[in-house]
Design a protein around this motif. Sequence first.
Motif, short mmCIF file in Angstrom:
data_model
loop_
_atom_site.label_atom_id
_atom_site.label_comp_id
_atom_site.label_asym_id
_atom_site.label_seq_id
_atom_site.Cartn_x
_atom_site.Cartn_y
_atom_site.Cartn_z
N VAL A 10 0.84 -1.21 0.00
CA VAL A 10 0.00 0.00 0.00
C VAL A 10 0.87 1.25 0.00
O VAL A 10 0.60 2.20 -0.74
CB VAL A 10 -0.97 -0.01 1.20
CG1 VAL A 10 -1.67 1.32 1.35
CG2 VAL A 10 -1.98 -1.13 1.04
N ARG A 11 1.93 1.26 0.78
CA ARG A 11 2.83 2.42 0.80
C ARG A 11 3.47 2.64 -0.56
O ARG A 11 3.61 3.77 -1.02
CB ARG A 11 3.90 2.23 1.87
CG ARG A 11 3.38 2.44 3.25
CD ARG A 11 4.47 2.40 4.28
NE ARG A 11 3.91 2.67 5.60
CZ ARG A 11 4.37 2.14 6.71
NH1 ARG A 11 5.40 1.32 6.69
NH2 ARG A 11 3.81 2.43 7.86
N ARG A 12 3.86 1.56 -1.22
CA ARG A 12 4.48 1.67 -2.54
C ARG A 12 3.48 2.23 -3.56
O ARG A 12 3.83 3.08 -4.38
CB ARG A 12 4.98 0.30 -3.00
CG ARG A 12 5.96 0.37 -4.14
CD ARG A 12 6.63 -0.96 -4.43
NE ARG A 12 7.17 -1.61 -3.24
CZ ARG A 12 6.83 -2.84 -2.85
NH1 ARG A 12 5.98 -3.55 -3.55
NH2 ARG A 12 7.35 -3.37 -1.77
N ASP A 16 3.86 5.84 -5.55
CA ASP A 16 3.81 5.95 -7.01
C ASP A 16 2.79 6.98 -7.49
O ASP A 16 2.89 7.48 -8.60
CB ASP A 16 3.49 4.59 -7.65
CG ASP A 16 4.62 3.59 -7.49
OD1 ASP A 16 5.76 4.01 -7.20
OD2 ASP A 16 4.36 2.39 -7.66
N HIS A 17 1.83 7.31 -6.64
CA HIS A 17 0.78 8.28 -6.99
C HIS A 17 0.92 9.58 -6.21
O HIS A 17 -0.07 10.29 -6.00
CB HIS A 17 -0.61 7.66 -6.74
CG HIS A 17 -0.97 6.60 -7.71
ND1 HIS A 17 -1.55 6.87 -8.91
CD2 HIS A 17 -0.79 5.25 -7.67
CE1 HIS A 17 -1.74 5.74 -9.57
NE2 HIS A 17 -1.28 4.75 -8.84
N ASP A 18 2.13 9.90 -5.78
CA ASP A 18 2.40 11.14 -5.03
C ASP A 18 1.54 11.27 -3.78
O ASP A 18 1.13 12.37 -3.41
CB ASP A 18 2.25 12.37 -5.92
CG ASP A 18 3.26 12.37 -7.07
OD1 ASP A 18 4.38 11.90 -6.86
OD2 ASP A 18 2.89 12.83 -8.16
N ILE A 54 -5.39 10.14 1.20
CA ILE A 54 -3.96 10.40 1.28
C ILE A 54 -3.31 9.28 2.08
O ILE A 54 -3.91 8.77 3.02
CB ILE A 54 -3.67 11.79 1.91
CG1 ILE A 54 -2.22 12.16 1.76
CG2 ILE A 54 -4.09 11.83 3.35
CD1 ILE A 54 -1.94 13.62 2.10
N GLY A 55 -2.14 8.88 1.68
CA GLY A 55 -1.48 7.77 2.37
C GLY A 55 -0.06 8.04 2.68
O GLY A 55 0.59 8.89 2.27
#
Length: 55
Positions: A10-12, A16-18, A54-55
């Motif tokens: 999930v973090r990756r 990848d999506h800013d 947001i992550g």
Amino acid sequence: MLEEKVIDIVRRIFFDHDSIMTTAELNSYKLYYADIQKLSDERLIEKIKWGYTIG
């Protein structure tokens, strides 16, 4: 509690999506409502407005 493997994935994806993704983008990665709720409960992601996370 979520597995470290899932958390890393999930973090990756968010990296990848800013760090900001729409619900449709999350769904394209096979992350659906229940998954999003679990991530939110674990405070790994946060809903910032309707349809955006947001992550």
